[in-house]
Design an enzyme around this catalytic site. Sequence first.
Site, mmCIF file in Angstrom:
data_model
loop_
_atom_site.group_PDB
_atom_site.id
_atom_site.type_symbol
_atom_site.label_atom_id
_atom_site.label_comp_id
_atom_site.label_asym_id
_atom_site.label_seq_id
_atom_site.Cartn_x
_atom_site.Cartn_y
_atom_site.Cartn_z
ATOM 1 N N PRO A 196 -17.481 -11.618 -27.362
ATOM 2 C CA PRO A 196 -18.421 -13.114 -27.515
ATOM 3 C C PRO A 196 -19.749 -12.402 -27.959
ATOM 4 O O PRO A 196 -20.232 -11.447 -28.215
ATOM 5 C CB PRO A 196 -18.341 -13.487 -26.176
ATOM 6 C CG PRO A 196 -18.347 -12.168 -25.174
ATOM 7 C CD PRO A 196 -17.758 -11.245 -26.095
ATOM 8 N N LYS A 221 -13.276 -7.419 -33.368
ATOM 9 C CA LYS A 221 -13.686 -8.665 -33.855
ATOM 10 C C LYS A 221 -14.985 -9.382 -33.086
ATOM 11 O O LYS A 221 -14.979 -9.925 -32.035
ATOM 12 C CB LYS A 221 -12.563 -9.693 -34.120
ATOM 13 C CG LYS A 221 -13.227 -10.724 -35.151
ATOM 14 C CD LYS A 221 -12.493 -12.154 -34.525
ATOM 15 C CE LYS A 221 -13.483 -12.921 -33.712
ATOM 16 N NZ LYS A 221 -14.845 -13.299 -34.115
ATOM 17 N N SER A 275 -14.262 -17.382 -23.941
ATOM 18 C CA SER A 275 -13.770 -18.611 -23.203
ATOM 19 C C SER A 275 -12.509 -18.619 -22.655
ATOM 20 O O SER A 275 -11.688 -17.825 -23.316
ATOM 21 C CB SER A 275 -14.009 -19.845 -24.138
ATOM 22 O OG SER A 275 -13.440 -19.788 -25.144
ATOM 23 N N GLU A 296 -11.352 -11.172 -20.176
ATOM 24 C CA GLU A 296 -12.483 -11.415 -19.185
ATOM 25 C C GLU A 296 -13.273 -12.867 -19.642
ATOM 26 O O GLU A 296 -13.512 -12.920 -21.004
ATOM 27 C CB GLU A 296 -13.655 -10.341 -19.787
ATOM 28 C CG GLU A 296 -13.439 -8.789 -19.336
ATOM 29 C CD GLU A 296 -13.272 -8.662 -17.806
ATOM 30 O OE1 GLU A 296 -13.851 -9.401 -16.725
ATOM 31 O OE2 GLU A 296 -12.983 -7.589 -17.392
ATOM 32 N N CYS A 330 -21.448 -14.906 -18.196
ATOM 33 C CA CYS A 330 -20.342 -15.282 -17.620
ATOM 34 C C CYS A 330 -20.321 -15.125 -15.923
ATOM 35 O O CYS A 330 -19.609 -15.776 -15.058
ATOM 36 C CB CYS A 330 -18.972 -14.569 -17.937
ATOM 37 S SG CYS A 330 -19.456 -12.806 -17.864
ATOM 38 N N GLU A 427 -18.384 -24.449 -16.415
ATOM 39 C CA GLU A 427 -19.257 -23.627 -16.862
ATOM 40 C C GLU A 427 -20.639 -24.035 -17.708
ATOM 41 O O GLU A 427 -20.076 -24.454 -18.665
ATOM 42 C CB GLU A 427 -18.795 -22.395 -17.342
ATOM 43 C CG GLU A 427 -19.373 -20.914 -17.570
ATOM 44 C CD GLU A 427 -18.638 -20.121 -18.375
ATOM 45 O OE1 GLU A 427 -17.968 -20.284 -19.094
ATOM 46 O OE2 GLU A 427 -18.812 -18.858 -17.935
HETATM 47 P P1 NAP Z 1 -15.314 -17.972 -27.404
HETATM 48 O O1 NAP Z 1 -15.641 -19.406 -28.017
HETATM 49 O O2 NAP Z 1 -13.799 -17.968 -26.721
HETATM 50 O O3 NAP Z 1 -15.479 -16.684 -28.633
HETATM 51 C C1 NAP Z 1 -15.127 -15.483 -28.009
HETATM 52 C C2 NAP Z 1 -14.583 -14.637 -29.180
HETATM 53 O O4 NAP Z 1 -13.377 -15.127 -29.786
HETATM 54 C C3 NAP Z 1 -15.311 -14.649 -30.360
HETATM 55 O O5 NAP Z 1 -15.486 -13.609 -31.371
HETATM 56 C C4 NAP Z 1 -14.691 -15.890 -31.322
HETATM 57 O O6 NAP Z 1 -15.094 -15.842 -32.678
HETATM 58 C C5 NAP Z 1 -13.390 -15.712 -30.980
HETATM 59 N N1 NAP Z 1 -12.448 -16.698 -31.144
HETATM 60 C C6 NAP Z 1 -12.624 -17.943 -31.288
HETATM 61 N N2 NAP Z 1 -11.470 -18.545 -31.378
HETATM 62 C C7 NAP Z 1 -10.504 -17.399 -31.638
HETATM 63 C C8 NAP Z 1 -8.988 -17.698 -31.859
HETATM 64 N N3 NAP Z 1 -8.350 -18.714 -32.171
HETATM 65 N N4 NAP Z 1 -8.484 -16.334 -32.179
HETATM 66 C C9 NAP Z 1 -9.110 -15.274 -31.925
HETATM 67 N N5 NAP Z 1 -10.368 -15.139 -31.745
HETATM 68 C C10 NAP Z 1 -11.064 -16.461 -31.322
HETATM 69 O O7 NAP Z 1 -16.633 -17.772 -26.292
HETATM 70 P P2 NAP Z 1 -17.974 -17.345 -26.892
HETATM 71 O O8 NAP Z 1 -18.651 -18.926 -26.651
HETATM 72 O O9 NAP Z 1 -18.097 -16.613 -27.703
HETATM 73 O O10 NAP Z 1 -18.458 -17.002 -25.274
HETATM 74 C C11 NAP Z 1 -18.826 -17.372 -24.095
HETATM 75 C C12 NAP Z 1 -17.634 -17.322 -23.268
HETATM 76 O O11 NAP Z 1 -17.296 -16.159 -22.993
HETATM 77 C C13 NAP Z 1 -18.048 -18.115 -21.775
HETATM 78 O O12 NAP Z 1 -17.238 -18.760 -21.362
HETATM 79 C C14 NAP Z 1 -18.249 -16.893 -21.081
HETATM 80 O O13 NAP Z 1 -18.041 -16.934 -19.526
HETATM 81 C C15 NAP Z 1 -17.440 -15.935 -21.362
HETATM 82 N N6 NAP Z 1 -17.682 -14.696 -21.121
HETATM 83 C C16 NAP Z 1 -16.880 -13.780 -20.147
HETATM 84 C C17 NAP Z 1 -17.336 -12.578 -19.963
HETATM 85 C C18 NAP Z 1 -16.492 -11.794 -18.908
HETATM 86 O O14 NAP Z 1 -16.687 -10.470 -19.024
HETATM 87 N N7 NAP Z 1 -15.700 -12.479 -17.908
HETATM 88 C C19 NAP Z 1 -18.342 -12.164 -20.298
HETATM 89 C C20 NAP Z 1 -19.214 -12.621 -21.378
HETATM 90 C C21 NAP Z 1 -18.700 -14.105 -21.606
HETATM 91 P P3 NAP Z 1 -16.402 -16.711 -33.480
HETATM 92 O O15 NAP Z 1 -17.542 -16.410 -32.511
HETATM 93 O O16 NAP Z 1 -16.507 -15.859 -34.613
HETATM 94 O O17 NAP Z 1 -15.824 -17.892 -33.654
#
Ligand code: NAP
Length: 527
Positions: A196, A221, A275, A296, A330, A427
């Site tokens: 992310p 990625k 997410s 994660e 997160c 969240e």
């Molecule tokens: P996200 O929208 O799920 O994106 C994360 C990654 O997944 C990005 O690289 C995104 O690409 C990619 N992605 C989106 N749709 C996809 C698909 N259909 N297939 C493959 N990859 C796909 O999350 P975010 O908004 O970037 O990050 C925020 C979230 O991450 C929050 O919910 C947070 O709690 C969580 N997080 C969790 C942790 C942990 O350790 N548990 C740590 C940090 C963040 P693009 O951005 O290029 O669209």
Amino acid sequence: MSIFRMALRSCRLSSQSFCAAHMHQDFRFFRQMSMDAQSIAAQLNTSGIFRTQGLIGGKWTEAYEGNTIKVHNPATGDVIANVPCMGKRETSDAISSAYDAFSSWSKLAASQRSKFLRKWYDLLIAHKEVLGKLITLEQGKPLIEAMGEISYGASFIEFYAEEAKRVYGDIIPATLADRRLFVLKQPVGVVGAITPWNFPLAMITRKVGPALACGCTVVIKPSELTPLTALAAAELSLQAGIPPGVVNVVMGNASDIGDTLLESPQVRKITFTGSTAVGKKLMAGSAATVKKVSLELGGNAPCMVFDDADLDVAVKGSLAAKFRNSGQTCVCVNRIIVQEGIYEKFAKAFAIAVQNLKVGNGFTEGVAQGPLINEAAVQKVESFIQDAVSKGATVMLGGKRHSLGMTFYEPTVISNANSEMLISREEVFGPVAPLIRFKTEEEAIRIANDTNAGLASYIFTTNVQRSWRVSEALEYGLVGVNEGIISTEVAPFGGFKQSGLGREGSKYGIDEYLEIKYICLGNMDRA
Ligand code: NAP
């Protein structure tokens, strides 16, 4: 090559109309930059780590169709760079490169891989300042936090450089006298690592460190919002001598890239931070080829402040845990659950502390709160606050967009929140702290556990028995007792319930990249 020339080059590869639009943007950016931004651009130019192409098989690569995406500075809206908008074909090639590199990388002695990782760590630390600036530029967090992320992110490479040498197997006492039983741990193979935007370096190194240490190769990625830090880190991996194909980076069309990784039988492991919704899709998509999966995902961290808490420690700890990265982590506190005897005192002291948080461009001295990542993030915060107020909560502080405009939002405290409000159930990922009142320890535990998430949780109490009792009762992977910042490379990081699968960091983190093989030597009594 200068940033300016690189930007031009990436524009040239785009279609003509697209190109014209982007050139205008880049000129605008360079003309309007403040002195600060100019010196940052100059430093990036000469650093040798400012990369704006993908990395496939050791070669810096444009998108095959020539498409690009713009990377913005969230504090100003300016375009920092254009990077390739890649898809299925580039990802397939990256997977093939990683697959080819696996056969030699996995056969190196652990001590050899360890040396490469150590060198990479040294380079990350040597470039700490410029990497920190790059994070602030593309992600928006205050420079001091960005520099902290470089140390934290690099620490995973250092830690796993050491752990590479400790991937021990076992010898099992046999049940038959003529047999010898062994357990071997071997790298799983090619790893797809999807990360992310909120920690552009650390979420990558937490995966790539252990993967490379045990002999895996990776296709990374990064988020399209923050690819530049990932590319800079990849450049430093090459400078460290890590062979071509071991580290590959593709970015662009997330679902095309994701689907290609999922469909490929050569990819044996998907590791994802992001997410919960996307994590579930990746988990389902991994079933067809039965890949190992680590997730994660999102959290909904409760912070419990008991009557017997040290007020000063509770205020400082919850402030740090809530407002780090403007609430966009997160493990950020999502709900502050405060016992009735200390509620008023805590609310007042906490609101004063929040009021002192300076909002602004992350490069400005003293700024503690940068912008939110994009307009959608601001709208989410606004809708959660509206929902809370409509259900009886009161805005004690903030509660609106900051006068700086863009995606800056006022650090906000909301009192009289309850578990029915969206802000407690989901969240928020923004600078909003809702305060919920409770009477008994049992009630606090019930409120804290009343969620599908289970990543981080925090307790503030001076009663040692209570701290242990509540820690055990919390359905969370991480518990901070009288402490708001608890992540470290030496401890396992990961969630219960829908916050994820597997652990990152620590001695446990490397297991996620290993297969266990049992070898039985039979007929050992024959001469
Ligand atoms: P996200 O929208 O799920 O994106 C994360 C990654 O997944 C990005 O690289 C995104 O690409 C990619 N992605 C989106 N749709 C996809 C698909 N259909 N297939 C493959 N990859 C796909 O999350 P975010 O908004 O970037 O990050 C925020 C979230 O991450 C929050 O919910 C947070 O709690 C969580 N997080 C969790 C942790 C942990 O350790 N548990 C740590 C940090 C963040 P693009 O951005 O290029 O669209």
